[in-house]
Design a protein around this motif. Structure first.
Motif, PDB file in Angstrom:
ATOM      1  N   TRP A   1       0.817  -1.212   0.000  1.00 58.49           N
ATOM      2  CA  TRP A   1       0.000   0.000   0.000  1.00 58.49           C
ATOM      3  C   TRP A   1       0.851   1.263   0.000  1.00 58.49           C
ATOM      4  N   ASP A   2       1.930   1.285   0.752  1.00 60.85           N
ATOM      5  CA  ASP A   2       2.741   2.499   0.800  1.00 60.85           C
ATOM      6  C   ASP A   2       3.329   2.825  -0.567  1.00 60.85           C
ATOM      7  N   VAL A   3       3.643   1.788  -1.370  1.00 64.91           N
ATOM      8  CA  VAL A   3       4.158   2.009  -2.719  1.00 64.91           C
ATOM      9  C   VAL A   3       3.051   2.541  -3.624  1.00 64.91           C
ATOM     10  N   ILE A   4       1.861   1.972  -3.495  1.00 67.07           N
ATOM     11  CA  ILE A   4       0.715   2.433  -4.302  1.00 67.07           C
ATOM     12  C   ILE A   4       0.424   3.908  -4.026  1.00 67.07           C
TER      13      ILE A   4
ATOM     14  N   LYS B   1     -15.001   8.556  -1.780  1.00 68.56           N
ATOM     15  CA  LYS B   1     -16.333   8.510  -1.160  1.00 68.56           C
ATOM     16  C   LYS B   1     -16.773   7.086  -0.804  1.00 68.56           C
ATOM     17  N   LYS B   2     -16.458   6.134  -1.662  1.00 68.24           N
ATOM     18  CA  LYS B   2     -16.962   4.777  -1.464  1.00 68.24           C
ATOM     19  C   LYS B   2     -15.883   3.752  -1.788  1.00 68.24           C
ATOM     20  N   ILE B   3     -15.975   2.600  -1.144  1.00 66.28           N
ATOM     21  CA  ILE B   3     -15.092   1.462  -1.432  1.00 66.28           C
ATOM     22  C   ILE B   3     -15.960   0.304  -1.896  1.00 66.28           C
ATOM     23  N   VAL B   4     -15.722  -0.149  -3.118  1.00 69.19           N
ATOM     24  CA  VAL B   4     -16.486  -1.257  -3.704  1.00 69.19           C
ATOM     25  C   VAL B   4     -15.514  -2.391  -4.010  1.00 69.19           C
ATOM     26  N   VAL B   5     -15.813  -3.592  -3.541  1.00 63.89           N
ATOM     27  CA  VAL B   5     -14.936  -4.744  -3.736  1.00 63.89           C
ATOM     28  C   VAL B   5     -15.552  -5.692  -4.760  1.00 63.89           C
ATOM     29  N   LEU B   6     -14.757  -6.110  -5.729  1.00 62.51           N
ATOM     30  CA  LEU B   6     -15.155  -7.141  -6.689  1.00 62.51           C
ATOM     31  C   LEU B   6     -14.387  -8.417  -6.358  1.00 62.51           C
ATOM     32  N   LEU B   7     -15.119  -9.471  -6.032  1.00 64.49           N
ATOM     33  CA  LEU B   7     -14.503 -10.762  -5.709  1.00 64.49           C
ATOM     34  C   LEU B   7     -14.450 -11.593  -6.983  1.00 64.49           C
ATOM     35  N   ASN B   8     -13.247 -11.705  -7.537  1.00 62.58           N
ATOM     36  CA  ASN B   8     -13.032 -12.316  -8.849  1.00 62.58           C
ATOM     37  C   ASN B   8     -12.408 -13.707  -8.695  1.00 62.58           C
ATOM     38  N   PHE B   9     -13.261 -14.688  -8.399  1.00 62.97           N
ATOM     39  CA  PHE B   9     -12.785 -16.071  -8.296  1.00 62.97           C
ATOM     40  C   PHE B   9     -13.983 -17.001  -8.296  1.00 62.97           C
ATOM     41  N   ALA B  10     -13.731 -18.259  -8.617  1.00 62.51           N
ATOM     42  CA  ALA B  10     -14.811 -19.237  -8.651  1.00 62.51           C
ATOM     43  C   ALA B  10     -14.898 -20.043  -7.367  1.00 62.51           C
ATOM     44  N   ASN B  11     -13.790 -20.144  -6.631  1.00 65.20           N
ATOM     45  CA  ASN B  11     -13.825 -20.934  -5.399  1.00 65.20           C
ATOM     46  C   ASN B  11     -14.338 -20.094  -4.223  1.00 65.20           C
ATOM     47  N   GLN B  12     -14.543 -20.746  -3.089  1.00 62.91           N
ATOM     48  CA  GLN B  12     -15.128 -20.080  -1.938  1.00 62.91           C
ATOM     49  C   GLN B  12     -14.033 -19.415  -1.113  1.00 62.91           C
TER      50      GLN B  12
ATOM     51  N   ALA C   1      -3.667  -4.567   4.068  1.00 59.48           N
ATOM     52  CA  ALA C   1      -3.081  -3.225   4.176  1.00 59.48           C
ATOM     53  C   ALA C   1      -3.693  -2.275   3.144  1.00 59.48           C
ATOM     54  N   MET C   2      -3.959  -2.793   1.934  1.00 58.55           N
ATOM     55  CA  MET C   2      -4.563  -1.954   0.891  1.00 58.55           C
ATOM     56  C   MET C   2      -5.960  -1.500   1.295  1.00 58.55           C
ATOM     57  N   LEU C   3      -6.758  -2.416   1.813  1.00 65.64           N
ATOM     58  CA  LEU C   3      -8.113  -2.052   2.234  1.00 65.64           C
ATOM     59  C   LEU C   3      -8.090  -1.090   3.422  1.00 65.64           C
ATOM     60  N   ALA C   4      -7.193  -1.325   4.353  1.00 62.04           N
ATOM     61  CA  ALA C   4      -7.067  -0.415   5.487  1.00 62.04           C
ATOM     62  C   ALA C   4      -6.611   0.966   5.027  1.00 62.04           C
ATOM     63  N   GLY C   5      -5.702   1.002   4.046  1.00 64.20           N
ATOM     64  CA  GLY C   5      -5.244   2.279   3.512  1.00 64.20           C
ATOM     65  C   GLY C   5      -6.357   3.031   2.804  1.00 64.20           C
ATOM     66  N   LEU C   6      -7.187   2.313   2.059  1.00 70.22           N
ATOM     67  CA  LEU C   6      -8.320   2.949   1.384  1.00 70.22           C
ATOM     68  C   LEU C   6      -9.339   3.461   2.391  1.00 70.22           C
TER      69      LEU C   6
ATOM     70  N   GLU D   1     -12.778 -16.786   2.069  1.00 70.46           N
ATOM     71  CA  GLU D   1     -13.244 -16.362   3.390  1.00 70.46           C
ATOM     72  C   GLU D   1     -13.565 -14.869   3.315  1.00 70.46           C
ATOM     73  N   ALA D   2     -14.837 -14.554   3.233  1.00 71.32           N
ATOM     74  CA  ALA D   2     -15.266 -13.191   2.931  1.00 71.32           C
ATOM     75  C   ALA D   2     -15.755 -12.433   4.163  1.00 71.32           C
ATOM     76  N   ASP D   3     -15.386 -12.863   5.361  1.00 74.01           N
ATOM     77  CA  ASP D   3     -15.819 -12.148   6.554  1.00 74.01           C
ATOM     78  C   ASP D   3     -15.264 -10.728   6.615  1.00 74.01           C
ATOM     79  N   PHE D   4     -14.198 -10.463   5.856  1.00 69.90           N
ATOM     80  CA  PHE D   4     -13.608  -9.126   5.873  1.00 69.90           C
ATOM     81  C   PHE D   4     -14.563  -8.074   5.318  1.00 69.90           C
ATOM     82  N   ILE D   5     -15.570  -8.498   4.546  1.00 68.66           N
ATOM     83  CA  ILE D   5     -16.502  -7.548   3.946  1.00 68.66           C
ATOM     84  C   ILE D   5     -17.214  -6.724   5.020  1.00 68.66           C
ATOM     85  N   ASP D   6     -17.499  -7.350   6.157  1.00 73.03           N
ATOM     86  CA  ASP D   6     -18.215  -6.665   7.239  1.00 73.03           C
ATOM     87  C   ASP D   6     -17.286  -6.075   8.293  1.00 73.03           C
ATOM     88  N   ASN D   7     -15.987  -6.152   8.048  1.00 74.99           N
ATOM     89  CA  ASN D   7     -15.024  -5.631   9.017  1.00 74.99           C
ATOM     90  C   ASN D   7     -14.982  -4.104   8.924  1.00 74.99           C
ATOM     91  N   GLU D   8     -15.320  -3.429  10.019  1.00 76.26           N
ATOM     92  CA  GLU D   8     -15.370  -1.972  10.012  1.00 76.26           C
ATOM     93  C   GLU D   8     -14.006  -1.344   9.745  1.00 76.26           C
TER      94      GLU D   8
END
Length: 448
Positions: free
Chosen positions: A306-309, A387-398, A372-377, A400-407
């Protein structure tokens, strides 16, 4: 003569027990390369060997020989049936390769069958070589016929192709002028058929998108609020399909930037996009390689720090701050769907998380760099840069998406988009900004 018979029986017992032990050592662990071993074969060999030892000690060796001969033959049949997909794949170089343990086990199993069959044949009470030989030979042929019939039935097309034997024949009866094409094609040319197939693929992709989160009606993005930035190395290196049979031709597939900017629907942060696309950032892309014998899959998750980005692109964030579109991707395919630490055959380079590419080698969790990238955003959002953060989950397998609700990450919306395949732009939306096209990812973001 009795001493020879006794010695042969003990050799047969030793081969059976050794085969069972090595069977379990080589293939009884979760990380073995052929986990489809036959446990019934193991227990048959071990149990029959133990009972044959007891019978020999009780001076009833011939009964032990009968039991061991029968169990060795059955165990060999079960093993071949368990191994044959591996053997078939190894012949064509898919998902398997030849290994020394395989040959060791097969030779021991075959040796146990032969030695115990001879020992049982010698122990038969009736006289005459012919009937003594005929009994084990017939039993062996019956076993070969049973397992061979099942394997041949499951591989009939391959066998017929190898033998150049047709699998069907045409029989002409009745009126030769009768139209026997019962199911007519709706398409006059192959080009029309392929175009319809592309349309159907795009329709399936669009209808398969799942909206996982939409906090405070973050989507759709309103007209006039569509200046966006793509974040994540996977934004310029998406997973269009899987590996192996899931692979797709991406030569004509558009990029996310091309798809989103079509007809002026969105404006994408070009500086950020070009930075991700530059050769210098190749080092951050996921890598692939051999993840098991004959299997190709993901070797790393990959992501830019993230710091490089931020250091390279932070000045442009506010100009495209209507939404940060974060692409999280995972590659999957035959034999390498879920690399997970040291317990899987398909392992990543960072198998224990020591390199910082994974959390304890778990492929299905966010990597430390993705976190780190999500925390930086989230920090940029708190500062009013975006204004907003939108995540696209690009994969066919399952994943662990609990991070979606992480404040801590402040995600406003999340879409599971699977792997979009060759045609990610979509056709058929009725919106005035676009030609008639069906909804795609970009239309979901704008017109959900």
């Amino acid at each position: 003569m009795k001493e020879k018979k006794s010695l042969l029986s003990w050799i047969g017992i030793g081969l059976a027990i050794l085969a069972a032990v090595l069977y379990a050592v080589f293939y009884g662990k979760p990380n073995g390369s052929m986990n489809n071993m036959s446990w019934p074969a193991f227990w048959l060999l071990l149990g029959a060997g133990a009972l044959a030892v007891v019978a020999a000690l009780l001076k009833k060796a011939r009964f032990g020989s009968y039991l061991l001969a029968a169990c060795s033959l059955i165990a060999f049949v079960l093993s071949v049936y368990a191994f044959y997909p591996y053997i078939s794949a190894a012949f064509v170089g898919i998902d398997s390769t030849w290994e020394v343990p395989f040959f060791v086990v097969i030779v021991l199993l075959l040796g146990a069958v032969i030695v115990n069959a001879v020992a049982a044949m010698q122990a038969l009470p009736f006289k005459g070589a012919a009937p003594k030989i005929a009994l084990p030979v017939c039993a062996s042929l019956l076993a070969v016929m049973l397992v061979g019939g099942v394997i041949a039935n499951e591989n009939a097309p391959q066998i017929s192709g190898f033998l150049k034997t047709p699998t069907s024949i045409e029989v002409h009866t009745g009126d030769p002028n009768e139209d026997t094409q019962y199911y007519k094609s709706n398409y006059k040319t192959l080009a029309e058929l392929m175009a319809a197939g592309r349309d159907k693929a795009e329709e399936a992709m669009a209808e398969g998108i799942v909206l996982l989160r939409n906090e405070n009606d973050a989507l759709p993005l309103k007209e006039g609020e569509r200046k966006i930035g793509f974040f994540g190395i996977s934004s310029i290196d998406p997973v269009y399909g899987g590996t192996g049979s899931g692979n797709v031709d991406t030569s004509s597939a558009p990029s996310w930037k091309t798809a989103f900017e079509r007809n002026g629907l969105f404006t994408v942060n070009e500086d950020l996009w070009n930075w991700y696309s530059a050769p210098e950032q190749e080092v951050y892309k996921r890598t692939t390689g051999q993840t098991g014998p004959g299997v190709t899959g993901a070797k790393s998750i990959g992501e830019a720090p993230w710091d490089v980005i931020k250091s390279a692109n932070g000045a442009s964030f506010s100009q495209y701050g209507d939404a940060a579109i974060v692409v999280i991707s995972r590659l999957g395919g035959e034999g390498s769907d879920m690399p997970r630490g040291t317990l899987a055959l398909s392992q990543l380079d960072d198998v224990d998380g020591a390199l910082g590419d994974t959390v304890n080698g778990d492929y299905l969790k966010l990597s430390p760099k993705e976190q780190a990238m999500l925390a930086g955003l989230k920090a940029e959002k708190d500062a009013g840069t975006i204004k907003k953060i939108v995540v696209l989950l690009n994969f066919a397998n399952q994943v662990e998406a609990d991070f979606i609700d992480n404040e801590a990450y402040g995600i406003d919306a999340a879409l599971w988009i699977g792997t979009p395949g060759q045609h990610v732009r979509g056709r058929g939306c009725a919106c005035r900004q676009c030609e008639p096209v069906r909804p795609s990812v970009r239309h979901v973001l704008a017109f959900a």
